[in-house]
Design a protein around this motif. Structure first.
Motif, PDB file in Angstrom:
ATOM      1  N   LEU A 109      25.065 -25.588 -17.967  1.00 30.37           N
ATOM      2  CA  LEU A 109      23.639 -25.722 -18.253  1.00 30.37           C
ATOM      3  C   LEU A 109      22.797 -25.438 -17.011  1.00 30.37           C
ATOM      4  O   LEU A 109      21.630 -25.053 -17.124  1.00 30.37           O
ATOM      5  CB  LEU A 109      23.342 -27.121 -18.784  1.00 30.37           C
ATOM      6  CG  LEU A 109      23.921 -27.440 -20.169  1.00 30.37           C
ATOM      7  CD1 LEU A 109      23.653 -28.899 -20.533  1.00 30.37           C
ATOM      8  CD2 LEU A 109      23.306 -26.524 -21.221  1.00 30.37           C
ATOM      9  N   ARG A 110      23.380 -25.658 -15.830  1.00 33.42           N
ATOM     10  CA  ARG A 110      22.651 -25.328 -14.613  1.00 33.42           C
ATOM     11  C   ARG A 110      22.377 -23.829 -14.533  1.00 33.42           C
ATOM     12  O   ARG A 110      21.321 -23.401 -14.060  1.00 33.42           O
ATOM     13  CB  ARG A 110      23.444 -25.775 -13.386  1.00 33.42           C
ATOM     14  CG  ARG A 110      23.766 -27.270 -13.367  1.00 33.42           C
ATOM     15  CD  ARG A 110      24.610 -27.626 -12.167  1.00 33.42           C
ATOM     16  NE  ARG A 110      24.985 -29.032 -12.162  1.00 33.42           N
ATOM     17  CZ  ARG A 110      25.755 -29.598 -11.231  1.00 33.42           C
ATOM     18  NH1 ARG A 110      26.230 -28.858 -10.231  1.00 33.42           N
ATOM     19  NH2 ARG A 110      26.051 -30.888 -11.303  1.00 33.42           N
ATOM     20  N   LEU A 126      18.912 -33.214 -17.443  1.00 34.03           N
ATOM     21  CA  LEU A 126      20.355 -33.306 -17.195  1.00 34.03           C
ATOM     22  C   LEU A 126      20.692 -34.543 -16.372  1.00 34.03           C
ATOM     23  O   LEU A 126      21.664 -35.261 -16.680  1.00 34.03           O
ATOM     24  CB  LEU A 126      20.834 -32.045 -16.465  1.00 34.03           C
ATOM     25  CG  LEU A 126      20.964 -30.755 -17.281  1.00 34.03           C
ATOM     26  CD1 LEU A 126      21.358 -29.606 -16.374  1.00 34.03           C
ATOM     27  CD2 LEU A 126      21.982 -30.934 -18.392  1.00 34.03           C
ATOM     28  N   PHE A 179      18.753 -32.737 -26.003  1.00 33.10           N
ATOM     29  CA  PHE A 179      18.297 -33.842 -25.167  1.00 33.10           C
ATOM     30  C   PHE A 179      17.675 -34.950 -26.009  1.00 33.10           C
ATOM     31  O   PHE A 179      17.893 -36.143 -25.750  1.00 33.10           O
ATOM     32  CB  PHE A 179      17.277 -33.342 -24.139  1.00 33.10           C
ATOM     33  CG  PHE A 179      17.865 -32.511 -23.049  1.00 33.10           C
ATOM     34  CD1 PHE A 179      19.093 -32.830 -22.502  1.00 33.10           C
ATOM     35  CD2 PHE A 179      17.199 -31.388 -22.569  1.00 33.10           C
ATOM     36  CE1 PHE A 179      19.646 -32.057 -21.490  1.00 33.10           C
ATOM     37  CE2 PHE A 179      17.733 -30.612 -21.564  1.00 33.10           C
ATOM     38  CZ  PHE A 179      18.969 -30.949 -21.029  1.00 33.10           C
ATOM     39  N   LEU A 186      29.627 -29.616 -18.778  1.00 32.58           N
ATOM     40  CA  LEU A 186      28.234 -29.240 -19.036  1.00 32.58           C
ATOM     41  C   LEU A 186      27.568 -28.595 -17.817  1.00 32.58           C
ATOM     42  O   LEU A 186      26.344 -28.436 -17.803  1.00 32.58           O
ATOM     43  CB  LEU A 186      27.429 -30.466 -19.474  1.00 32.58           C
ATOM     44  CG  LEU A 186      27.865 -31.118 -20.789  1.00 32.58           C
ATOM     45  CD1 LEU A 186      27.041 -32.364 -21.051  1.00 32.58           C
ATOM     46  CD2 LEU A 186      27.729 -30.130 -21.948  1.00 32.58           C
ATOM     47  N   ARG A 187      28.359 -28.237 -16.828  1.00 30.49           N
ATOM     48  CA  ARG A 187      27.760 -27.626 -15.640  1.00 30.49           C
ATOM     49  C   ARG A 187      27.167 -26.254 -15.914  1.00 30.49           C
ATOM     50  O   ARG A 187      26.328 -25.773 -15.146  1.00 30.49           O
ATOM     51  CB  ARG A 187      28.815 -27.528 -14.533  1.00 30.49           C
ATOM     52  CG  ARG A 187      29.185 -28.885 -13.934  1.00 30.49           C
ATOM     53  CD  ARG A 187      30.193 -28.744 -12.821  1.00 30.49           C
ATOM     54  NE  ARG A 187      30.511 -30.059 -12.248  1.00 30.49           N
ATOM     55  CZ  ARG A 187      31.427 -30.257 -11.302  1.00 30.49           C
ATOM     56  NH1 ARG A 187      32.122 -29.219 -10.828  1.00 30.49           N
ATOM     57  NH2 ARG A 187      31.658 -31.467 -10.848  1.00 30.49           N
ATOM     58  N   TRP A 225      24.169 -35.914 -17.804  1.00 27.16           N
ATOM     59  CA  TRP A 225      25.031 -34.762 -18.060  1.00 27.16           C
ATOM     60  C   TRP A 225      25.377 -34.002 -16.793  1.00 27.16           C
ATOM     61  O   TRP A 225      26.303 -33.188 -16.801  1.00 27.16           O
ATOM     62  CB  TRP A 225      24.356 -33.809 -19.055  1.00 27.16           C
ATOM     63  CG  TRP A 225      24.259 -34.387 -20.440  1.00 27.16           C
ATOM     64  CD1 TRP A 225      24.754 -35.588 -20.859  1.00 27.16           C
ATOM     65  CD2 TRP A 225      23.633 -33.785 -21.571  1.00 27.16           C
ATOM     66  NE1 TRP A 225      24.474 -35.783 -22.179  1.00 27.16           N
ATOM     67  CE2 TRP A 225      23.777 -34.688 -22.666  1.00 27.16           C
ATOM     68  CE3 TRP A 225      22.958 -32.600 -21.790  1.00 27.16           C
ATOM     69  CZ2 TRP A 225      23.278 -34.420 -23.925  1.00 27.16           C
ATOM     70  CZ3 TRP A 225      22.464 -32.318 -23.054  1.00 27.16           C
ATOM     71  CH2 TRP A 225      22.622 -33.222 -24.108  1.00 27.16           C
ATOM     72  N   ASN A 226      24.630 -34.226 -15.725  1.00 21.94           N
ATOM     73  CA  ASN A 226      24.900 -33.480 -14.495  1.00 21.94           C
ATOM     74  C   ASN A 226      26.251 -33.838 -13.899  1.00 21.94           C
ATOM     75  O   ASN A 226      26.841 -33.056 -13.144  1.00 21.94           O
ATOM     76  CB  ASN A 226      23.808 -33.765 -13.462  1.00 21.94           C
ATOM     77  CG  ASN A 226      23.775 -35.227 -13.060  1.00 21.94           C
ATOM     78  OD1 ASN A 226      23.596 -36.099 -13.908  1.00 21.94           O
ATOM     79  ND2 ASN A 226      23.942 -35.511 -11.780  1.00 21.94           N
TER      80      ASN A 226
END
Length: 627
Positions: free
Chosen positions: A295-296, A281, A340, A292-293, A286-287
């Motif tokens: 994904l955390r 990320l 990814f 896309l948060r 993407w972070n």
């Protein structure tokens, strides 16, 4: 040909029987050699043991059944602990002459090896479960020659299996030690045990480098707080977690009991996966995207789900929980890896392609390990995903080092720019300092001129004015007038001498004073005595203080010449402890020591000298203590 036969065997009639005898002897020798070689070959050929019988004890029930190795305990008795005795018969044509050994690729969790009723080795205690796990590394058992006999032999392996811990017995080999140990065992040991050690060491090195860079490579944000690159942190956590997970392959006796140790290892694998996700990320950027948060939370869910599923599987003895969770986990990770990979291939670079390859290979081999180790019947297989992670570790290391190199290059550019700015500031400061020094020198010269003029006004001017008044009064004698003018001239000369006096050099000041005053003393009929030692430099006396000391001594000497009617004047100077003492001594008529001349007292106080006066007829001492 006949000549050759005749030469060897004699007459031709006797040649044929002799030739047949030679051929028969040669064939017999070849048969003996071939038989010996065959026997040696048969003796040296290792034997792979596959069949026998197994007696299991699970939940208090004992059963005996035919056996064909490998025997996978977790497939035959899912989640259940128990005991098993494997009887493996084999036959030998003759007692072996060379040392023999047994190679067991995998067996456990704890085991004992028996041959013909004799215990050869014990790995762990069969009476205690959930302890050591000796199925992680291959085992070699040397066999004493006296235990093997021609004919029937019986090898017995006794194991204690823990639920869902990879217990069982693989196919094993017995044979000459040179082959069994030198080829089979050493290769398996290097592949599984040494390989695990090297992989764990590699992970620790990469993790240590990443963590060191995370601690040291910090930038200050607008609020003045240190801001660190998350790529380094997640790379370090991933490598540390995987190093511990791989190191489990060489830890036969873990510090925690099973199944707690199993849950911890499952958590390590999950932390490795989650950290790798967070690394990707940050790597693809993407972070920073708000959309896309979520994904955390996927990464956090991987860790939480692995802990819960492994605990349910191991503590409740239901391995299906963990098997199903691993399938779900692999599917989610595969989708994320594909995303990814697409993002990294769109902007290809060496480290991006290596990371994509490592991630895809890890997912593929992880799927293979799940199918073989969690579903397959073939016991003795090794997880391959541990080796594919080398590519992922190399990608992490390459990315970390390139990030560090880029940051270092940028920092060097800043350093060069800062050095140039500092050099420019230093040049400006040097120019300003030079200008200030010039101003200071000009001010010093101006102050010196003002001092000289002030001294001339105070001393020379006042004495010339006194001489003028004496002339105007027409009452002063020519001798008095001459003395006044001489003192004025001496004051002028001393003022000029003071320009060249070094600060703090009392000895030089006294020498200049002697040079100026000794002729006048001689003209006045006063004998002069000089008793001055070598004196240290007094840092407390600056130029102005030296000038005050010069006037102070001149004042004392003038008083002797004008009022004392002395015949001898003596000047003494010496170092006493941390001070310099200067004394002016005469043998005149003296004066009232209680009434110190005001000029002497004022000038002594101005330079911080301690004034001492001692006077009686025939001896007067004026002393100055300079510190």
């Amino acid at each position: 040909m006949r000549h050759v036969i005749r030469r060897i065997f004699g007459r031709p009639d006797d040649a044929l029987p002799a030739l047949w005898l030679w051929c028969a002897a040669a064939l017999a020798g070849m048969w003996v050699m071939a038989s010996g070689a065959f026997a040696a070959t048969a003796e040296e050929r290792p034997i792979e043991l596959r069949q026998g019988t197994v007696t299991t004890t699970v939940d208090g029930r004992t059963a005996t059944a035919p056996l064909v190795l490998p025997y996978h305990w977790d497939r035959r008795h899912p989640g259940r602990p128990g005991l098993a005795i494997f009887d493996l018969p084999f036959a030998l044509e003759a007692e072996p002459r060379a040392p023999w050994g047994i190679f067991i690729p995998r067996a456990g969790n704890v085991l004992e090896v028996w041959l013909n009723g004799t215990l050869l080795q014990a790995h762990g205690d069969l009476a205690r479960g959930n302890g050591p796990d000796h199925a992680k590394a291959p085992i070699y058992v040397p066999v004493p020659g006296v235990l093997l006999r021609a004919g029937a032999n019986r090898l017995q392996i006794r194991i204690r299996a823990d639920g869902d811990r990879g217990a069982g017995l693989s196919r094993l080999t017995i044979g000459p030690a040179a082959v069994v140990r030198g080829e089979l065992y050493e290769r398996a040991h290097a592949w599984r045990f040494v390989g695990s050690v090297l992989l764990a060491a590699f992970g620790l090195v990469v993790g240590g480098i990443s963590m060191a860079l995370w601690f040291t490579q910090a930038e200050m944000d607008a609020a003045g707080q240190p801001r660190r690159d998350g790529v380094y942190l997640w790379a370090a956590l991933a490598e540390f977690a995987w190093a511990l997970r791989v190191a489990d392959g060489v830890i036969a006796e873990p510090p925690l009991a099973w199944p707690l140790w199993g849950v911890l290892m499952a958590a390590c694998t999950a932390v490795w996966i989650a950290s790798a996700i967070m690394f990707c990320l940050h790597f693809v950027g993407w972070n920073a995207e708000a959309r896309l948060r979520w994904l955390r939370w996927v990464a956090a869910g991987v860790v939480a789900g692995s802990i819960v599923a492994s605990a349910l599987a191991f503590y409740r003895e239901q391995p299906a929980w963990f098997t199903a969770w691993l399938a779900l986990e692999i599917g989610c990770v595969a989708l994320m890896v594909c995303a990814f990979t697409i993002a990294m291939v769109r902007r290809p670079s060496a480290e991006r392609l290596l990371l994509a390859f490592g991630a895809l290979a890890t997912v593929g081999l992880g799927l293979r390990d799940w199918q073989v180790l969690r579903l397959g019947e073939n016991y003795g297989e090794t997880a391959w995903v541990r080796y594919s992670t080398v590519f992922l570790g190399l990608a992490l290391l390459m990315i970390v080092l390139r990030r560090f190199h880029a940051a270092s290059t940028e920092a060097r550019g800043w350093v060069v720019s800062l050095a140039e700015r500092v050099a420019q500031r230093e040049r400006e400061l040097a120019s300003t300092f030079a200008a200030l020094e010039q101003v200071a020198r000009d001010q010093a010269r101006t102050q010196e001129r003002e001092r000289i003029l002030r001294d001339m006004h105070d001393s020379v001017g006042s004495r010339i004015s006194s001489a003028i008044r004496q002339l105007q009064s027409e009452q002063a004698s020519s001798g008095e007038l001459m003395r006044t003018l001489s003192e004025s001239l001496d004051q002028l000369k001393l003022s000029i001498d003071s320009i060249h006096l070094p600060p703090g050099d009392v000895g030089a000041l006294l020498a200049a004073l002697r040079y100026r005053m000794e002729p006048r003393l001689a003209a006045a009929g006063i004998a002069f005595e000089w008793a001055v030692d070598e004196l240290p430099i007094l840092k407390s006396l600056d130029v102005q203080a030296m000038r005050q000391l010069q006037f102070l001594l001149f004042e004392a000497i003038s008083n002797v010449m004008q009022h004392a009617h002395a015949k001898t004047l003596r000047i003494e100077a010496r170092k006493v402890a941390a001070t310099v003492q200067v004394r002016v001594i005469d043998d005149g008529r003296g004066f009232d020591a209680e009434t110190v001349p005001r000029a002497l007292a004022q000038r002594s106080a101005a330079i911080g000298a301690r004034l001492g006066v001692e006077s009686r007829p025939g001896r007067t001492v004026v002393q100055f203590a300079l510190g």
